[in-house]
Design a protein around this motif. Structure first.
Motif, PDB file in Angstrom:
ATOM      1  N   UNK A  69      -9.483  84.887  27.182  1.00  0.00           N
ATOM      2  CA  UNK A  69      -8.113  84.577  27.610  1.00  0.00           C
ATOM      3  C   UNK A  69      -8.050  84.666  29.126  1.00  0.00           C
ATOM      4  N   UNK A  70      -6.920  84.227  29.700  1.00  0.00           N
ATOM      5  CA  UNK A  70      -6.713  84.364  31.138  1.00  0.00           C
ATOM      6  C   UNK A  70      -6.824  85.839  31.525  1.00  0.00           C
ATOM      7  N   UNK A  71      -7.327  86.079  32.717  1.00  0.00           N
ATOM      8  CA  UNK A  71      -7.429  87.452  33.196  1.00  0.00           C
ATOM      9  C   UNK A  71      -8.286  87.516  34.445  1.00  0.00           C
ATOM     10  N   UNK A  72      -8.908  88.652  34.668  1.00  0.00           N
ATOM     11  CA  UNK A  72      -9.800  88.785  35.823  1.00  0.00           C
ATOM     12  C   UNK A  72     -10.957  89.720  35.461  1.00  0.00           C
ATOM     13  N   UNK A  73     -12.107  89.461  36.097  1.00  0.00           N
ATOM     14  CA  UNK A  73     -13.264  90.321  35.898  1.00  0.00           C
ATOM     15  C   UNK A  73     -12.965  91.648  36.580  1.00  0.00           C
ATOM     16  N   UNK A  74     -12.850  92.696  35.787  1.00  0.00           N
ATOM     17  CA  UNK A  74     -12.467  94.000  36.327  1.00  0.00           C
ATOM     18  C   UNK A  74     -13.642  94.943  36.498  1.00  0.00           C
ATOM     19  N   UNK A  90     -10.123  91.910  32.142  1.00  0.00           N
ATOM     20  CA  UNK A  90      -8.822  92.511  31.843  1.00  0.00           C
ATOM     21  C   UNK A  90      -7.769  91.418  31.730  1.00  0.00           C
ATOM     22  N   UNK A  91      -6.934  91.528  30.687  1.00  0.00           N
ATOM     23  CA  UNK A  91      -5.929  90.507  30.392  1.00  0.00           C
ATOM     24  C   UNK A  91      -4.520  91.086  30.525  1.00  0.00           C
ATOM     25  N   UNK A  92      -3.546  90.218  30.687  1.00  0.00           N
ATOM     26  CA  UNK A  92      -2.165  90.661  30.918  1.00  0.00           C
ATOM     27  C   UNK A  92      -1.500  91.209  29.663  1.00  0.00           C
ATOM     28  N   UNK A  93      -2.118  91.058  28.495  1.00  0.00           N
ATOM     29  CA  UNK A  93      -1.513  91.569  27.262  1.00  0.00           C
ATOM     30  C   UNK A  93      -1.865  93.028  26.994  1.00  0.00           C
ATOM     31  N   UNK A 137     -10.187  84.562  36.087  1.00  0.00           N
ATOM     32  CA  UNK A 137     -10.768  83.616  35.133  1.00  0.00           C
ATOM     33  C   UNK A 137      -9.672  83.042  34.246  1.00  0.00           C
ATOM     34  N   UNK A 138      -9.930  81.851  33.731  1.00  0.00           N
ATOM     35  CA  UNK A 138      -9.017  81.188  32.811  1.00  0.00           C
ATOM     36  C   UNK A 138      -9.595  81.211  31.398  1.00  0.00           C
TER      37      UNK A 138
END
Length: 567
Positions: A69-74, A90-93, A137-138
């Motif tokens: 899912x959308x997010x960023x490499x944490x 890490x994702x926004x959910x 990332x998307x």
């Protein structure tokens, strides 16, 4: 009013958690191939429960891994063992997805990681943490490629879903990933336990395996059992999916007595901190002796697993004289396929006076106390609550081998084992190390801390330990090329290294005096350098490698090769 507010709060909390857990549309599959699992969430592993699902990659490395899912490499970590090359998104959910045993990362991430490795001159990076603007990332974006790095038994993707705040792990199958499964779990065998000295099973005060009889497809029964007092059960059970022959773990296990539920556990979620209690969840002694895992349908007092629900008397069954009981144990997989065992029990009066004598030794362990014992040149120290219960410890030193009880007893913490090495010369001290010698054919190096006159190590495994000597250098052998050979067609440079004593500790390789990154496949003992990392100047080059073992024996190898540069 307070009760009503509590119930309303509880309802919305449960609804929120359920909604958060079963959002099937938020995450996509991290691979673009049919989902076939080689490992399921929560299945029984050595000293831990499996924290994700293992998705087969058709025996290949290098398959595209996609962001769920959308997010960023944490977070990124490159390690020799464990997850190998791992990446966290890490994702926004409120969840973080984890991808492990990767062969490499997507180009922009791979280039960044290699710069760090070359700066540190080290393959292992440790944990690298990133903010949300470094590698966004998307959903569906390629973030890595499948591999076999770390402690992997073959090419696959280890995939996890974690709560971002608590790090609690959740079964990824709850998020919509689906593997074809119409097969019910398979019971291999059933074990019954006398849980105290007054219990009797078929006039015996001991535990034993009971043969199963098939009554229908995956429906079993056993001959009638006579019993009295507190008893319990354990089952050896596994599950298979449609497109794979490997044995996986089950999703849930329940036990009913005369139709009433007395035991239940499932593997929706658990925390890393509680994973060690697997050694209380299974019959640890049986596993260490016979290499077969029995999941118990009763809970020991010290077991703090959160996966248990609706336990009555911790799943222990008290059999009364003159009463009949029907016990049913049911195992289910994630898709709800189920198998069961029906156990008829007749309660009888206990007329047997014989009981098994209690073990006694000179070394009594009181679990809540710190304890330290010394014999000859060996000292063993146990922190408070190292053991789950009190016992009499078998401790002896014979011909240089220290026996610390036996490995069939699980520990909650590490103990410290110390050898006095005063009698050895400085040269001998350098060559010595502590090893677990419970299996004398395959001694296992223990990380050894060396003081002037004492060596010590820590371990969570009881058994036999000794000081061993290693005087042999590691071995080095080049693969696919020889000294003074042209290797223009090769994309990689490979070297095989091995050590017959204490084991490989570290290595350092250079080409023309410059450090180069070599990835170590410890399962095959092969180091690999990729020529795409750096552009070589000229055609003649000197490759040198230095390898050391865990006691400092060092070997070096140097060779010349020729390679034309490709623009």
């Amino acid at each position: 009013m307070k009760v009503l507010l509590f119930l309303i709060t509880l309802f919305y909390s449960v609804s929120f958690c359920a909604q958060k857990s079963i959002d099937n549309d938020y995450f996509r599959n991290p691979l673009n191939i049919p989902t076939v699992l080689s490992g399921t969430f929560g299945e029984l592993r050595s000293n831990h429960f499996h924290s994700g699902i293992d998705i087969k990659t058709q025996g290949k490395e290098g398959l595209n891994i996609y962001a769920a899912a959308d997010g960023f490499v944490s977070r990124i970590k490159v390690a020799q063992y464990g997850f190998g090359k791992a990446l966290y998104v890490t994702h926004s959910n409120g969840f973080t997805t984890v991808y492990a045993h990767l062969s490499k990362y997507a180009p922009k991430i791979e280039n960044y990681i290699k710069k760090i490795q070359y700066q540190k001159e080290n393959y292992q990076t440790g944990n690298l943490f990133f903010k949300n603007d470094k590698f966004p990332v998307k959903k569906g974006e390629i973030i890595a490629y499948s591999g076999d790095t770390g402690s992997s038994g073959g090419p696959h993707l280890h995939y996890e879903v974690r709560d971002t705040k608590t790090e609690k792990i959740i079964n990824p199958l709850l998020f919509g990933i689906s593997a074809k499964d119409t097969k019910p779990p398979t019971f291999n065998s059933l074990k019954i336990y006398a849980l105290n000295g007054n219990a009797r099973i078929n006039n015996q005060n001991k535990s034993f395996v009971i043969p199963l009889k098939n009554t229908a497809h995956q429906k079993h029964t056993v001959n009638s059992i006579t019993a009295s007092g507190a008893i319990g059960f354990g089952v050896n059970v596994f599950d298979r999916l449609n497109d794979a022959n490997n044995k996986n773990g089950i999703y849930s296990l329940e036990m009913k007595v005369n139709g009433s539920l007395v035991y239940y556990h499932d593997v929706k979620t658990f925390s890393f901190a509680e994973s060690k209690f697997i050694n209380l969840h299974i019959d640890y002694k049986h596993y260490k002796t016979y290499k077969r895992k029995y999941q118990k349908t009763y809970k020991q007092k010290a077991n703090r697993l959160s996966t248990y629900k609706n336990l009555v008397n911790d799943g222990k069954i008290t059999i009364e004289p003159g009463l009949n009981y029907q016990v049913t144990i049911t195992a289910k997989d994630f898709k709800g396929n189920n198998s069961s065992i029906t156990i008829p029990i007749i309660g009888v009066k206990n007329n047997v006076l014989y009981t098994t004598p209690k073990d006694t030794t000179n070394y009594k362990i009181v679990a809540q106390n710190f304890q330290k014992f010394t014999k000859e040149n060996v000292t063993v120290a146990f922190p408070k609550n190292t053991f789950y219960q009190n016992l009499y410890l078998d401790f002896d030193v014979d011909n240089g081998i220290a026996t610390i009880h036996n490995p069939t007893v699980p520990l909650d913490k590490k103990f410290t084992l110390t050898f006095d090495v005063t009698k050895y010369s400085d040269i001998e001290k350098q060559q010595l190390y502590i090893a677990n010698v419970s299996n004398p054919k395959y001694p296992n190096y223990q990380y050894t801390i060396k003081k002037e006159n004492t060596f010590y190590t820590t371990s969570k495994t009881l058994g036999k330990y000794a000081l061993l000597k290693d005087t042999s250098k590691p071995k080095i052998k080049t693969l696919y090329f020889k000294d003074n050979q042209w290797i223009s067609k090769l994309n990689t440079l490979k070297v095989k290294i091995s050590d017959t004593g204490s084991g490989i500790k570290n290595y350092r390789a250079t080409i023309d005096g410059q450090w180069v990154l070599m990835q170590y496949n410890h399962k095959k003992g092969i180091l690999t350098y990729n020529f795409s990392d750096k552009k070589l100047v000229g055609s003649k080059h000197i490759f040198k490698i230095v390898v050391s073992d865990n006691v400092g024996n060092t070997n070096s190898y140097s060779t010349t090769f020729f390679k034309k540069q490709v623009n």
